[in-house]
Design an enzyme around this catalytic site. Structure first.
Site, PDB file in Angstrom:
ATOM      1  N   ASP A  93       0.932  -1.189  -0.293  1.00  0.00           N
ATOM      2  CA  ASP A  93       0.007   0.101   0.056  1.00  0.00           C
ATOM      3  C   ASP A  93       0.422   0.894  -0.244  1.00  0.00           C
ATOM      4  OD1 ASP A  93      -1.250   0.118   3.442  1.00  0.00           O
ATOM      5  OD2 ASP A  93       0.701   0.238   2.309  1.00  0.00           O
ATOM      6  N   TYR A 140       2.981   5.011   1.038  1.00  0.00           N
ATOM      7  CA  TYR A 140       3.770   5.270   2.097  1.00  0.00           C
ATOM      8  C   TYR A 140       2.659   6.548   2.391  1.00  0.00           C
ATOM      9  CZ  TYR A 140       7.978   3.846  -0.777  1.00  0.00           C
ATOM     10  OH  TYR A 140       9.060   2.976  -1.448  1.00  0.00           O
ATOM     11  N   HIS A 191      10.875  -9.626   0.055  1.00  0.00           N
ATOM     12  CA  HIS A 191      11.058  -8.285   0.064  1.00  0.00           C
ATOM     13  C   HIS A 191      12.034  -7.339  -0.340  1.00  0.00           C
ATOM     14  CE1 HIS A 191       8.668  -4.087   0.452  1.00  0.00           C
ATOM     15  NE2 HIS A 191       7.821  -4.733  -0.228  1.00  0.00           N
TER      16      HIS A 191
END
Length: 221
Positions: free
Chosen positions: A65, A67, A187
């Protein structure tokens, strides 16, 4: 809230916009923006689509999602506005590009230059409340972005999907891997990168190799 989305995508997504869940989602987002500070700006919610025309699409990067800090988010996953300090994940992305392709670390963290070459920088959730990560998750955005991924998989060929971290990998389950190329790794966040799950994945050179093999223009990372 006006659905500010480019003409290259609108006809492909129109049926999604008309579904009850999407109407409920937009109602929720309008209410949130009316009473809270939210990101990105309303006219940048669909910026990933506006800067990357469907016909030019070659690569999809899936984020989680936006920042949630002031001035950071502008509608492209992992990207920040010019002049904004690079968040840790973005720093690690640039460090991997540096070692993978011997490209010097850039001054700006604004990834519009990628989007305009056909990289869809898609967050699974397109809005967020200020200083509250994940605050707009499970309201319908993921349903919408899953539908986008399915539609790309069905209507395009030879798209590279970069799936970083477990969350992105889950979103990538709808990709037809006979027609497309999905690359997975940890990630780029420090937690994952420092454990050895990010650095050395060579996703940027791998992407360009695949595009070359399929006679498509490579990305200038």
């Amino acid at each position: 809230m006006h659905l500010n989305i480019s003409e290259s995508w609108k006809p492909l997504l129109q049926s999604e916009f008309e579904k009850p869940y999407f109407k409920e989602l937009i109602k929720y987002v309008k209410e949130e923006y009316a009473v809270n500070s939210c990101f990105p700006k309303p006219d940048q919610i669909f910026e990933a689509f506006n800067l990357c025309a469907f016909e030019d699409l070659k690569v999809v990067i899936i984020g989680q999602d936006p920042y949630h800090g002031e001035g950071q988010a502008h509608g492209l996953c992992f990207s920040v506005n010019d002049g904004i300090k690079h968040p840790p994940s973005l720093k690690n992305i640039f460090k991997e590009i540096e070692s993978d392709l011997s490209i010097s670390y850039p001054e700006s963290g604004n990834l519009e230059r990628w989007a305009k070459q056909g990289v869809l920088l898609l967050n699974a959730t397109l809005t967020v409340k200020a200083k509250n990560a994940g605050s707009h998750q499970n309201k319908g955005w993921e349903h919408f972005t899953d539908a986008v991924i399915s539609m790309i998989s069905e209507k395009k060929e030879h798209v590279v999907f970069l799936l970083w971290g477990d969350y992105a990998k889950k979103r990538g389950k709808k990709i037809d891997q006979k027609k497309h190329y999905a690359l997975t790794s940890g990630h780029p966040s420090p937690l994952s990168a420092n454990r050895g799950y990010w650095f050395g994945n060579k996703h940027f050179s791998e992407t360009n190799n695949y595009l070359k093999i399929n006679n498509l223009p490579v990305i200038k990372w």
